[in-house]
Design a protein around this motif. Structure first.
Motif, short mmCIF file in Angstrom:
data_model
loop_
_atom_site.label_atom_id
_atom_site.label_comp_id
_atom_site.label_asym_id
_atom_site.label_seq_id
_atom_site.Cartn_x
_atom_site.Cartn_y
_atom_site.Cartn_z
N ARG A 125 79.80 -8.79 -31.81
CA ARG A 125 80.60 -8.61 -30.58
C ARG A 125 81.88 -9.42 -30.65
NH1 ARG A 125 77.03 -7.03 -25.52
NH2 ARG A 125 75.55 -5.79 -26.71
N ILE A 126 82.83 -9.05 -29.82
CA ILE A 126 84.08 -9.81 -29.75
C ILE A 126 83.81 -11.06 -28.92
CG2 ILE A 126 86.46 -9.78 -28.92
CD1 ILE A 126 86.40 -6.70 -29.46
N ALA A 127 84.01 -12.23 -29.56
CA ALA A 127 83.73 -13.49 -28.87
C ALA A 127 84.99 -14.09 -28.27
CB ALA A 127 83.09 -14.48 -29.85
N THR A 128 86.11 -13.93 -28.96
CA THR A 128 87.37 -14.54 -28.50
C THR A 128 88.55 -13.69 -28.92
OG1 THR A 128 86.42 -16.73 -28.86
CG2 THR A 128 88.79 -16.65 -28.61
N LEU A 129 89.57 -13.67 -28.10
CA LEU A 129 90.89 -13.14 -28.47
C LEU A 129 91.87 -14.28 -28.28
CD1 LEU A 129 90.75 -9.78 -26.44
CD2 LEU A 129 90.42 -10.03 -28.90
N GLY A 130 92.63 -14.62 -29.31
CA GLY A 130 93.56 -15.73 -29.13
C GLY A 130 94.36 -15.98 -30.39
N ASP A 131 95.34 -16.87 -30.25
CA ASP A 131 96.19 -17.20 -31.41
C ASP A 131 95.59 -18.35 -32.18
OD1 ASP A 131 98.07 -15.29 -30.92
OD2 ASP A 131 99.19 -16.56 -29.53
N GLY A 132 95.76 -18.34 -33.50
CA GLY A 132 95.38 -19.47 -34.34
C GLY A 132 93.90 -19.82 -34.27
N LEU A 133 93.03 -18.82 -34.28
CA LEU A 133 91.59 -19.10 -34.23
C LEU A 133 91.16 -19.83 -35.50
CD1 LEU A 133 90.02 -15.79 -32.82
CD2 LEU A 133 90.83 -17.80 -31.58
N PRO A 134 90.11 -20.71 -35.40
CA PRO A 134 89.60 -21.36 -36.60
C PRO A 134 89.07 -20.35 -37.60
CG PRO A 134 88.29 -21.93 -34.65
CD PRO A 134 89.42 -21.08 -34.18
N ARG A 135 89.00 -20.76 -38.86
CA ARG A 135 88.54 -19.84 -39.91
C ARG A 135 87.16 -19.30 -39.60
NH1 ARG A 135 91.09 -18.55 -44.23
NH2 ARG A 135 89.29 -17.68 -45.30
N GLY A 136 86.94 -18.03 -39.89
CA GLY A 136 85.62 -17.45 -39.78
C GLY A 136 84.93 -17.44 -41.12
N GLU A 137 83.64 -17.08 -41.11
CA GLU A 137 82.92 -16.97 -42.38
C GLU A 137 83.59 -15.90 -43.26
OE1 GLU A 137 78.63 -17.80 -42.29
OE2 GLU A 137 78.52 -15.69 -42.87
N CYS A 138 84.03 -14.83 -42.62
CA CYS A 138 84.84 -13.81 -43.32
C CYS A 138 86.16 -13.68 -42.57
CB CYS A 138 84.15 -12.46 -43.32
SG CYS A 138 82.59 -12.45 -44.17
N GLU A 139 87.15 -13.20 -43.29
CA GLU A 139 88.48 -13.04 -42.69
C GLU A 139 89.06 -11.69 -43.13
OE1 GLU A 139 91.07 -15.61 -41.46
OE2 GLU A 139 89.37 -16.85 -40.81
N ILE A 140 89.71 -11.02 -42.21
CA ILE A 140 90.52 -9.84 -42.56
C ILE A 140 91.90 -10.09 -41.98
CG2 ILE A 140 90.88 -7.36 -42.19
CD1 ILE A 140 87.85 -7.04 -41.91
N ASP A 141 92.92 -9.99 -42.81
CA ASP A 141 94.28 -10.16 -42.32
C ASP A 141 94.84 -8.78 -41.94
OD1 ASP A 141 96.79 -10.92 -41.63
OD2 ASP A 141 97.38 -11.64 -43.63
N ALA A 142 95.01 -8.56 -40.65
CA ALA A 142 95.58 -7.27 -40.21
C ALA A 142 97.08 -7.23 -40.46
CB ALA A 142 95.27 -7.02 -38.75
N ALA A 143 97.67 -8.39 -40.70
CA ALA A 143 99.09 -8.49 -41.08
C ALA A 143 100.02 -7.73 -40.13
CB ALA A 143 99.26 -7.98 -42.52
N GLY A 144 99.76 -7.87 -38.85
CA GLY A 144 100.63 -7.25 -37.85
C GLY A 144 100.41 -5.77 -37.63
N ARG A 145 99.38 -5.23 -38.28
CA ARG A 145 99.13 -3.79 -38.09
C ARG A 145 98.45 -3.53 -36.74
NH1 ARG A 145 95.90 -1.97 -43.20
NH2 ARG A 145 95.13 -4.11 -43.05
#
Ligand code: URP
Ligand code: ZN
Ligand code: ZN
Length: 473
Positions: A32-52
């Motif tokens: 589920r979506i837990a947070t929406l925000g800027d500069g979130l701490p690193r997750g176990e996995c990461e996907i960079d949407a790169a502004g898409r």
């Protein structure tokens, strides 16, 4: 659930909802979506949407998967291949139909349909019902009990001999929708007019696929749409007219809205991208590929549908995926033969192409806003069928069903699709976008090149009461 951090962070997203477009990271925990925000701490996995652009996973509120048909006809897609195609096209929730047989029980249809879905689906699913035999038991017992259990929408057919209800039966069934708060979806075409025209065409030897469109002109849709609206007004219940094809039905719906009636409307890609000419300009059988009901109309009517998408007439944009193989004795050539249009299985595939077609020509073509795209393809169907806010939006607490869009031009061909159908009606169309990543419940199901299967990932969703009011005017 990892209370200490995120399972996944989708970073640098340009999030689009039905209300806004804004930049943020998306923190996901336990699907589920837990947070929406800027500069979130690193997750176990990461996907960079790169502004898409990131939109909610699509909710396809009108598709047919493994729906029992009269032999030899059989649908090509079951819950495995159908939801695989959905996921690869960015759709993360599907709502196909558990269809009652005339003389059969609605409850039996639901039990059978659960067996067809269980352990096979790659994305979440709910069921609409199809009421084809509203007996006193169905109306008094089965339907109310099923609505209470989470089957809160049902389709009523005004055409097709094995499915259609007469006006009295429609009134009785709408009264149940009103009493128990369900959403009635209506297939509006006048069956007697179609039969009369079909017989005349057959008598004149006009049986090629293209004559399917001649047997179902817009007036048969207009008349049935008008009648459906009047019947709903009499009962005082909201309805949703499905697969609206063009101007004459649109005018009826605008009239109803103008009079304050709660009439929702759905349209589908075939009414934006196909015309009656796709059923054939001569008597060749190729046009059987595009035989669906109502039939596609013409360019002017395509524009009317675009206008209705842009100005809020339409609530929902669905695929009406009805998967029949072309070169197959269980498909468009029943028994292996080229048959008169009356016997061609109705419907076309589109579960995988629905979102990309609307994003490419609607959003990138400047015809609808991104917010409207999200509303039509995800938020409104989730609201109309009682799945919001778990589905259809990007919000804290919602399922992490997301699409990260790749905007690039390519030519669509069936070879890149994941359904079990041997053609797409949109072969050769230039698209300007496709889902680069689809997440279902926080898992990557499509990475832009490969499908990541996990049959059984998709779970059944019991629907709450519908929660939509159409705009007036
Ligand atoms: O031709 C169509 N639309 N086939 C699917 C069944 C239906 O009526 O939606
Ligand atoms: Zn229909
Ligand atoms: Zn349909």
């Amino acid at each position: 659930m990892r209370p200490d951090g995120f399972d996944l962070v989708v970073r640098n997203a340009r999030v689009a909802t039905a209300a806004d477009v804004f930049g943020c990271d998306i923190g996901i925990v336990g699907g589920r979506i837990a947070t929406l925000g800027d500069g979130l701490p690193r997750g176990e996995c990461e996907i960079d949407a790169a502004g898409r652009i990131v939109t909610p996973g699509g909710v396809d509120a009108h598709c047919h998967l493994d729906q029992p048909m009269a032999p030899p006809v059989r649908m090509a897609d079951d819950f495995d291949t159908g939801t695989r195609a959905a996921a690869c096209g960015g759709t993360t929730t599907v709502i196909p139909f558990a269809a009652q047989h005339k003389g059969g029980s609605l409850r039996d249809a639901v039990v059978d349909y659960h067996h067809r879905a269980e352990g096979k689906a790659h994305v979440d699913y709910a069921f609409h019902l199809i009421v084809s035999d509203p007996t006193p038991t169905v109306l008094a017992d089965e339907l109310p009990a099923l609505i209470a259990e989470g089957y809160t929408s049902f389709k009523i057919y005004m055409t097709y001999d094995d499915l259609k209800l007469d006006d009295g039966q429609i009134l009785d069934t709408l009264a149940v929708a009103r009493q128990y708060g369900a959403m009635a979806m209506i297939h509006a075409e006048n069956a007697d007019c179609i039969e009369w025209l079909t017989r005349k065409l057959e008598a004149a030897g006009r049986t090629a696929p293209r004559f399917h469109a001649h047997a179902r002109p817009m007036l048969v849709e207009r008349e049935a749409t008008h009648r459906a609206i009047a019947l709903a007004e009499l009962v005082d219940v909201p309805i949703l007219i499905v697969h609206v094809s063009g101007r004459e039905a649109v005018e009826q719906i605008r009239w109803a809205r103008g009079h304050g009636l709660q009439v929702h409307a759905e349209t589908c890609p075939q009414y934006l991208f196909l015309t009656a000419e796709d059923l054939g300009i001569d008597d060749s059988y190729q046009g059987a590929r595009c035989v669906c009901s109502p039939p596609p109309r013409d360019k002017a009517n395509q524009q009317v549908i675009w206008d209705g998408l842009a100005d809020g007439l339409f609530t929902v944009f669905s695929s009406d995926h009805a998967p029949f193989r072309y070169e197959a004795p269980e498909g468009k050539k029943p028994g292996g033969r080229e048959v008169p249009f009356r016997h061609i299985p109705n419907g076309i595939p589109g579960i995988e192409t629905r979102l990309a077609l609307l994003y490419s020509e609607g959003v990138l073509g400047g015809r609808i806003t991104l917010e409207r795209f999200v509303a039509l393809t995800a938020t409104n169907p989730a609201k109309a069928y009682g799945l919001h806010p778990r589905k259809g939006t990007i919000a804290i607490g919602s399922d992490a069903d997301l699409v990260i869009w790749d905007e690039r031009e390519f030519v669509l061909g069936n070879s890149r699709l994941h359904h079990a159908v041997d053609y797409t009606p949109y072969e050769g169309i230039t698209l300007r976008a496709w889902p680069g990543v689809t997440l279902a419940g926080g898992e990557v199901v499509w990475d832009g090149e490969r499908f990541h299967p996990r049959a059984g990932r998709g779970r059944f969703l019991a629907c709450a009461a519908p929660m939509l009011r159409p705009r007036r005017g």
